[in-house]
Design a protein around this motif. Structure first.
Motif, mmCIF file in Angstrom:
data_model
loop_
_atom_site.group_PDB
_atom_site.id
_atom_site.type_symbol
_atom_site.label_atom_id
_atom_site.label_comp_id
_atom_site.label_asym_id
_atom_site.label_seq_id
_atom_site.Cartn_x
_atom_site.Cartn_y
_atom_site.Cartn_z
ATOM 1 N N GLN A 1 33.849 -27.477 0.653
ATOM 2 C CA GLN A 1 34.211 -27.541 2.068
ATOM 3 C C GLN A 1 35.359 -26.572 2.376
ATOM 4 N N VAL A 2 36.379 -26.562 1.526
ATOM 5 C CA VAL A 2 37.509 -25.648 1.733
ATOM 6 C C VAL A 2 37.044 -24.197 1.594
ATOM 7 N N LEU A 3 36.219 -23.911 0.592
ATOM 8 C CA LEU A 3 35.720 -22.548 0.412
ATOM 9 C C LEU A 3 34.864 -22.113 1.600
ATOM 10 N N ASP A 4 34.063 -23.033 2.141
ATOM 11 C CA ASP A 4 33.255 -22.727 3.322
ATOM 12 C C ASP A 4 34.151 -22.435 4.528
ATOM 13 N N THR A 5 35.164 -23.276 4.723
ATOM 14 C CA THR A 5 36.088 -23.096 5.846
ATOM 15 C C THR A 5 36.782 -21.743 5.774
ATOM 16 N N LEU A 6 37.176 -21.342 4.570
ATOM 17 C CA LEU A 6 37.859 -20.061 4.376
ATOM 18 C C LEU A 6 36.887 -18.895 4.216
ATOM 19 N N GLN A 7 35.587 -19.198 4.219
ATOM 20 C CA GLN A 7 34.524 -18.197 4.100
ATOM 21 C C GLN A 7 34.690 -17.333 2.845
ATOM 22 N N VAL A 8 34.849 -18.000 1.706
ATOM 23 C CA VAL A 8 35.076 -17.317 0.435
ATOM 24 C C VAL A 8 33.816 -17.366 -0.420
ATOM 25 N N GLN A 9 33.444 -16.236 -0.967
ATOM 26 C CA GLN A 9 32.294 -16.105 -1.861
ATOM 27 C C GLN A 9 32.711 -15.301 -3.090
ATOM 28 N N ASP A 10 31.797 -15.179 -4.019
ATOM 29 C CA ASP A 10 31.966 -14.324 -5.198
ATOM 30 C C ASP A 10 33.231 -14.667 -5.990
ATOM 31 N N LEU A 11 33.313 -15.934 -6.415
ATOM 32 C CA LEU A 11 34.450 -16.352 -7.216
ATOM 33 C C LEU A 11 34.018 -17.369 -8.254
ATOM 34 N N HIS A 12 34.814 -17.435 -9.296
ATOM 35 C CA HIS A 12 34.684 -18.477 -10.319
ATOM 36 C C HIS A 12 35.897 -19.368 -10.141
ATOM 37 N N LEU A 13 35.665 -20.634 -9.843
ATOM 38 C CA LEU A 13 36.745 -21.591 -9.648
ATOM 39 C C LEU A 13 36.664 -22.636 -10.749
ATOM 40 N N ILE A 14 37.778 -22.848 -11.408
ATOM 41 C CA ILE A 14 37.882 -23.867 -12.447
ATOM 42 C C ILE A 14 38.864 -24.919 -11.945
ATOM 43 N N PRO A 67 37.987 -13.494 -9.405
ATOM 44 C CA PRO A 67 36.931 -12.843 -8.628
ATOM 45 C C PRO A 67 35.706 -12.552 -9.482
ATOM 46 N N LEU A 68 34.550 -12.564 -8.847
ATOM 47 C CA LEU A 68 33.299 -12.164 -9.481
ATOM 48 C C LEU A 68 32.766 -10.933 -8.762
ATOM 49 N N GLU A 69 31.772 -10.303 -9.354
ATOM 50 C CA GLU A 69 31.168 -9.133 -8.735
ATOM 51 C C GLU A 69 30.545 -9.501 -7.394
ATOM 52 N N LYS A 70 30.439 -8.529 -6.523
ATOM 53 C CA LYS A 70 29.869 -8.730 -5.184
ATOM 54 C C LYS A 70 28.482 -9.361 -5.285
ATOM 55 N N ASP A 71 28.204 -10.297 -4.397
ATOM 56 C CA ASP A 71 26.938 -11.025 -4.305
ATOM 57 C C ASP A 71 26.639 -11.901 -5.521
ATOM 58 N N SER A 72 27.679 -12.328 -6.235
ATOM 59 C CA SER A 72 27.514 -13.233 -7.374
ATOM 60 C C SER A 72 27.493 -14.697 -6.940
ATOM 61 N N GLY A 73 28.010 -14.966 -5.746
ATOM 62 C CA GLY A 73 28.076 -16.341 -5.268
ATOM 63 C C GLY A 73 29.287 -17.070 -5.819
ATOM 64 N N ARG A 74 29.187 -18.375 -5.846
ATOM 65 C CA ARG A 74 30.283 -19.214 -6.342
ATOM 66 C C ARG A 74 29.886 -19.883 -7.638
ATOM 67 N N LYS A 75 30.814 -19.936 -8.547
ATOM 68 C CA LYS A 75 30.646 -20.713 -9.771
ATOM 69 C C LYS A 75 31.821 -21.681 -9.818
ATOM 70 N N VAL A 76 31.529 -22.976 -9.783
ATOM 71 C CA VAL A 76 32.572 -24.001 -9.769
ATOM 72 C C VAL A 76 32.415 -24.875 -11.012
ATOM 73 N N ASP A 77 33.458 -24.905 -11.829
ATOM 74 C CA ASP A 77 33.491 -25.752 -13.027
ATOM 75 C C ASP A 77 34.573 -26.802 -12.839
ATOM 76 N N ILE A 78 34.208 -28.055 -13.054
ATOM 77 C CA ILE A 78 35.147 -29.157 -12.852
ATOM 78 C C ILE A 78 35.264 -29.979 -14.129
ATOM 79 N N SER A 79 36.493 -30.276 -14.499
ATOM 80 C CA SER A 79 36.738 -31.293 -15.521
ATOM 81 C C SER A 79 37.748 -32.264 -14.909
#
Length: 95
Positions: A52-65, A23-35
């Motif tokens: 697309q999956v994050l949009d469908t699940l309506q998820v914000q404020d996260l760091h996804l690796i 999780p990230l702080e509120k209103d941080s948006g999404r940070k997506v890192d891909i390798s």
């Protein structure tokens, strides 16, 4: 929705993808890192599938690796959904 916990799904095996979420702080948006082992050919497709999956699940404020080893689109979708649900406390991981 905003993730509550750190969570993961997937493995480092061939044809799979490891998804880590924190999780990230509120209103941080999404940070997506891909390798990926197929980064040059499929980076945009992987990123689009994840978002697309994050949009469908309506998820914000996260760091996804995402650490990809050539996963198919359906595998990416399933791993992202599972990691999100675990981070929301909806689904438990296995031990």
């Amino acid at each position: 929705m905003t993730p509550k916990f750190k969570a993961q799904a997937g493995t480092f095996e061939s044809s799979d993808i490891m998804i880590l979420i924190e999780p990230l702080e509120k209103d941080s948006g999404r940070k997506v890192d891909i390798s990926s082992t197929v980064m040059l050919q499929f980076e945009e497709d992987i990123k689009a599938t994840i978002n697309q999956v994050l949009d469908t699940l309506q998820v914000q404020d996260l760091h996804l690796i995402a650490k990809d080893k050539g996963a198919l689109t359906q595998t990416i979708e399933a791993r992202v959904e599972t990691a999100v649900k675990r981070s929301l406390g909806i689904q438990e991981g296995t031990m």
